[in-house]
Design a protein around this motif. Structure first.
Motif, PDB file in Angstrom:
ATOM      1  N   VAL A  36       0.844  -1.199   0.000  1.00  0.00           N
ATOM      2  CA  VAL A  36       0.000   0.000   0.000  1.00  0.00           C
ATOM      3  C   VAL A  36       0.876   1.246   0.000  1.00  0.00           C
ATOM      4  CG1 VAL A  36      -1.621   1.349   1.403  1.00  0.00           C
ATOM      5  CG2 VAL A  36      -2.016  -1.097   1.030  1.00  0.00           C
ATOM      6  N   GLN A  37       1.868   1.270   0.867  1.00  0.00           N
ATOM      7  CA  GLN A  37       2.735   2.443   0.947  1.00  0.00           C
ATOM      8  C   GLN A  37       3.497   2.646  -0.360  1.00  0.00           C
ATOM      9  OE1 GLN A  37       4.972   2.699   4.525  1.00  0.00           O
ATOM     10  NE2 GLN A  37       6.005   4.552   3.910  1.00  0.00           N
ATOM     11  N   GLU A  38       4.010   1.584  -0.953  1.00  0.00           N
ATOM     12  CA  GLU A  38       4.740   1.706  -2.216  1.00  0.00           C
ATOM     13  C   GLU A  38       3.828   2.215  -3.336  1.00  0.00           C
ATOM     14  OE1 GLU A  38       6.501  -2.089  -3.066  1.00  0.00           O
ATOM     15  OE2 GLU A  38       7.771  -2.001  -1.286  1.00  0.00           O
ATOM     16  N   GLY A  39       2.660   1.623  -3.463  1.00  0.00           N
ATOM     17  CA  GLY A  39       1.740   1.999  -4.530  1.00  0.00           C
ATOM     18  C   GLY A  39       1.252   3.432  -4.414  1.00  0.00           C
ATOM     19  N   ILE A  40       0.874   3.819  -3.209  1.00  0.00           N
ATOM     20  CA  ILE A  40       0.387   5.185  -2.990  1.00  0.00           C
ATOM     21  C   ILE A  40       1.527   6.178  -3.186  1.00  0.00           C
ATOM     22  CG2 ILE A  40      -0.539   6.783  -1.253  1.00  0.00           C
ATOM     23  CD1 ILE A  40      -2.749   4.916  -1.395  1.00  0.00           C
ATOM     24  N   GLY A  41       2.674   5.876  -2.614  1.00  0.00           N
ATOM     25  CA  GLY A  41       3.815   6.786  -2.727  1.00  0.00           C
ATOM     26  C   GLY A  41       4.218   7.038  -4.167  1.00  0.00           C
ATOM     27  N   SER A  42       4.315   5.977  -4.957  1.00  0.00           N
ATOM     28  CA  SER A  42       4.729   6.161  -6.354  1.00  0.00           C
ATOM     29  C   SER A  42       3.674   6.931  -7.136  1.00  0.00           C
ATOM     30  CB  SER A  42       5.047   4.823  -7.020  1.00  0.00           C
ATOM     31  OG  SER A  42       3.888   4.042  -7.200  1.00  0.00           O
ATOM     32  N   SER A  43       2.405   6.688  -6.868  1.00  0.00           N
ATOM     33  CA  SER A  43       1.333   7.400  -7.573  1.00  0.00           C
ATOM     34  C   SER A  43       1.343   8.886  -7.260  1.00  0.00           C
ATOM     35  CB  SER A  43      -0.034   6.832  -7.190  1.00  0.00           C
ATOM     36  OG  SER A  43      -0.159   5.503  -7.605  1.00  0.00           O
ATOM     37  N   LEU A  76      -4.189   5.202  -8.216  1.00  0.00           N
ATOM     38  CA  LEU A  76      -3.749   4.740  -6.893  1.00  0.00           C
ATOM     39  C   LEU A  76      -4.115   3.271  -6.704  1.00  0.00           C
ATOM     40  CD1 LEU A  76      -4.929   7.722  -4.649  1.00  0.00           C
ATOM     41  CD2 LEU A  76      -2.561   7.084  -5.075  1.00  0.00           C
ATOM     42  N   THR A  77      -5.341   2.939  -7.042  1.00  0.00           N
ATOM     43  CA  THR A  77      -5.822   1.570  -6.886  1.00  0.00           C
ATOM     44  C   THR A  77      -4.999   0.608  -7.725  1.00  0.00           C
ATOM     45  OG1 THR A  77      -8.045   2.391  -6.408  1.00  0.00           O
ATOM     46  CG2 THR A  77      -7.856   0.090  -7.095  1.00  0.00           C
ATOM     47  N   LYS A  78      -4.778   0.951  -8.975  1.00  0.00           N
ATOM     48  CA  LYS A  78      -3.995   0.078  -9.864  1.00  0.00           C
ATOM     49  C   LYS A  78      -2.570  -0.107  -9.365  1.00  0.00           C
ATOM     50  CE  LYS A  78      -6.671   1.253 -13.942  1.00  0.00           C
ATOM     51  NZ  LYS A  78      -6.747   2.090 -15.135  1.00  0.00           N
ATOM     52  N   LYS A  79      -1.950   0.988  -8.918  1.00  0.00           N
ATOM     53  CA  LYS A  79      -0.566   0.894  -8.438  1.00  0.00           C
ATOM     54  C   LYS A  79      -0.470   0.075  -7.152  1.00  0.00           C
ATOM     55  CE  LYS A  79       1.741   4.105 -11.033  1.00  0.00           C
ATOM     56  NZ  LYS A  79       3.072   4.124 -11.540  1.00  0.00           N
ATOM     57  N   ILE A  97      -7.583  -5.981  -0.760  1.00  0.00           N
ATOM     58  CA  ILE A  97      -6.741  -5.134   0.089  1.00  0.00           C
ATOM     59  C   ILE A  97      -6.794  -3.699  -0.403  1.00  0.00           C
ATOM     60  CG2 ILE A  97      -4.354  -4.642   0.794  1.00  0.00           C
ATOM     61  CD1 ILE A  97      -3.919  -7.759   0.660  1.00  0.00           C
ATOM     62  N   SER A  98      -6.637  -3.528  -1.702  1.00  0.00           N
ATOM     63  CA  SER A  98      -6.669  -2.189  -2.284  1.00  0.00           C
ATOM     64  C   SER A  98      -8.019  -1.516  -2.048  1.00  0.00           C
ATOM     65  CB  SER A  98      -6.378  -2.274  -3.783  1.00  0.00           C
ATOM     66  OG  SER A  98      -6.451  -1.012  -4.376  1.00  0.00           O
ATOM     67  N   GLY A  99      -9.085  -2.286  -2.148  1.00  0.00           N
ATOM     68  CA  GLY A  99     -10.424  -1.749  -1.942  1.00  0.00           C
ATOM     69  C   GLY A  99     -10.651  -1.202  -0.550  1.00  0.00           C
ATOM     70  N   ILE A 100      -9.927  -1.723   0.407  1.00  0.00           N
ATOM     71  CA  ILE A 100      -9.993  -1.218   1.778  1.00  0.00           C
ATOM     72  C   ILE A 100      -8.981  -0.096   1.982  1.00  0.00           C
ATOM     73  CG2 ILE A 100      -9.461  -1.821   4.189  1.00  0.00           C
ATOM     74  CD1 ILE A 100     -10.666  -4.595   3.580  1.00  0.00           C
ATOM     75  N   ALA A 101      -7.772  -0.312   1.492  1.00  0.00           N
ATOM     76  CA  ALA A 101      -6.672   0.597   1.800  1.00  0.00           C
ATOM     77  C   ALA A 101      -6.771   1.948   1.108  1.00  0.00           C
ATOM     78  CB  ALA A 101      -5.337  -0.064   1.448  1.00  0.00           C
ATOM     79  N   VAL A 102      -7.100   1.962  -0.177  1.00  0.00           N
ATOM     80  CA  VAL A 102      -7.089   3.242  -0.908  1.00  0.00           C
ATOM     81  C   VAL A 102      -8.094   4.234  -0.322  1.00  0.00           C
ATOM     82  CG1 VAL A 102      -7.476   4.353  -3.152  1.00  0.00           C
ATOM     83  CG2 VAL A 102      -6.040   2.296  -3.004  1.00  0.00           C
ATOM     84  N   PRO A 103      -9.362   3.859  -0.119  1.00  0.00           N
ATOM     85  CA  PRO A 103     -10.283   4.835   0.495  1.00  0.00           C
ATOM     86  C   PRO A 103      -9.841   5.264   1.902  1.00  0.00           C
ATOM     87  CG  PRO A 103     -11.515   3.002  -0.433  1.00  0.00           C
ATOM     88  CD  PRO A 103     -10.059   2.639  -0.507  1.00  0.00           C
ATOM     89  N   PHE A 104      -9.302   4.313   2.664  1.00  0.00           N
ATOM     90  CA  PHE A 104      -8.823   4.631   4.010  1.00  0.00           C
ATOM     91  C   PHE A 104      -7.719   5.685   3.951  1.00  0.00           C
ATOM     92  CE2 PHE A 104      -5.775   4.055   7.447  1.00  0.00           C
ATOM     93  CZ  PHE A 104      -6.587   4.072   8.572  1.00  0.00           C
ATOM     94  N   VAL A 105      -6.736   5.477   3.073  1.00  0.00           N
ATOM     95  CA  VAL A 105      -5.602   6.389   2.979  1.00  0.00           C
ATOM     96  C   VAL A 105      -6.040   7.752   2.434  1.00  0.00           C
ATOM     97  CG1 VAL A 105      -3.374   6.791   1.861  1.00  0.00           C
ATOM     98  CG2 VAL A 105      -3.887   4.550   2.831  1.00  0.00           C
ATOM     99  N   VAL A 106      -6.904   7.762   1.431  1.00  0.00           N
ATOM    100  CA  VAL A 106      -7.388   9.036   0.881  1.00  0.00           C
ATOM    101  C   VAL A 106      -8.122   9.816   1.968  1.00  0.00           C
ATOM    102  CG1 VAL A 106      -9.009  10.096  -0.755  1.00  0.00           C
ATOM    103  CG2 VAL A 106      -7.440   8.303  -1.533  1.00  0.00           C
ATOM    104  N   ASP A 107      -8.989   9.163   2.714  1.00  0.00           N
ATOM    105  CA  ASP A 107      -9.709   9.841   3.801  1.00  0.00           C
ATOM    106  C   ASP A 107      -8.750  10.329   4.886  1.00  0.00           C
ATOM    107  OD1 ASP A 107     -12.118   9.427   2.520  1.00  0.00           O
ATOM    108  OD2 ASP A 107     -12.734   7.753   3.805  1.00  0.00           O
ATOM    109  N   LEU A 108      -7.777   9.510   5.202  1.00  0.00           N
ATOM    110  CA  LEU A 108      -6.804   9.866   6.234  1.00  0.00           C
ATOM    111  C   LEU A 108      -6.001  11.098   5.834  1.00  0.00           C
ATOM    112  CD1 LEU A 108      -5.341   9.156   8.887  1.00  0.00           C
ATOM    113  CD2 LEU A 108      -3.863   7.652   7.542  1.00  0.00           C
ATOM    114  N   ILE A 109      -5.469  11.097   4.616  1.00  0.00           N
ATOM    115  CA  ILE A 109      -4.692  12.241   4.157  1.00  0.00           C
ATOM    116  C   ILE A 109      -5.589  13.471   4.029  1.00  0.00           C
ATOM    117  CG2 ILE A 109      -3.275  13.172   2.281  1.00  0.00           C
ATOM    118  CD1 ILE A 109      -2.282  10.267   1.828  1.00  0.00           C
ATOM    119  N   SER A 110      -6.803  13.277   3.552  1.00  0.00           N
ATOM    120  CA  SER A 110      -7.747  14.398   3.434  1.00  0.00           C
ATOM    121  C   SER A 110      -8.003  15.051   4.784  1.00  0.00           C
ATOM    122  CB  SER A 110      -9.080  13.917   2.848  1.00  0.00           C
ATOM    123  OG  SER A 110      -8.915  13.477   1.539  1.00  0.00           O
ATOM    124  N   SER A 111      -8.106  14.234   5.823  1.00  0.00           N
ATOM    125  CA  SER A 111      -8.366  14.780   7.154  1.00  0.00           C
ATOM    126  C   SER A 111      -7.195  15.624   7.650  1.00  0.00           C
ATOM    127  CB  SER A 111      -8.674  13.662   8.153  1.00  0.00           C
ATOM    128  OG  SER A 111      -7.503  12.937   8.486  1.00  0.00           O
TER     129      SER A 111
END
Length: 124
Positions: A36-43, A76-79, A97-111
């Protein structure tokens, strides 16, 4: 503070989601966090390099997502899925995993960012 720090600081919540919803074993949990961290970070790095902060500011705000922000969520999801596949997950588990993680991370960073450029710039 950077995005890695935010993720580490909220790792427990994401771990609980992975364990409760996907019944991952400890090894899978660790690999999923790395993926998750690698995919989000690279995106996010790619997006910033190509298009600046505009799309990220929209995504990490309370505003309705623009077409570009929706496209970024797809990226983000694809990566994240790709990163999870390289860690040994099968396609269905990587998607779950991506289906749970991506929305969680987007909401977290948004907050944390709330659409404020100075905060987002500091995180990147």
């Amino acid at each position: 503070m950077d995005i890695s720090s935010i993720l580490k600081g909220n790792e427990g919540d994401l771990l609980s989601l992975f364990k409760d919803k996907l019944n991952l074993n400890p090894s899978e949990v660790e690999k999923s966090l790395e993926g998750v961290q690698e995919g989000i970070g690279s995106s996010l790095t790619e997006e910033t390099s190509k298009n600046g902060l505009g799309t990220l500011l929209n995504l990490f705000s309370g505003s309705k997502n623009s077409a570009s922000s929706n496209s970024l969520v797809s990226t983000l999801t694809k990566k994240v899925i790709y990163s999870l596949l390289t860690k040994g997950f099968d396609a269905s588990k990587a998607k779950a995993i991506s289906g749970i993680a991506v929305p969680f991370v987007v909401d977290l960073i948004s907050s944390k960012v709330g659409g404020k450029e100075n905060i987002l710039g500091g995180l990147l």
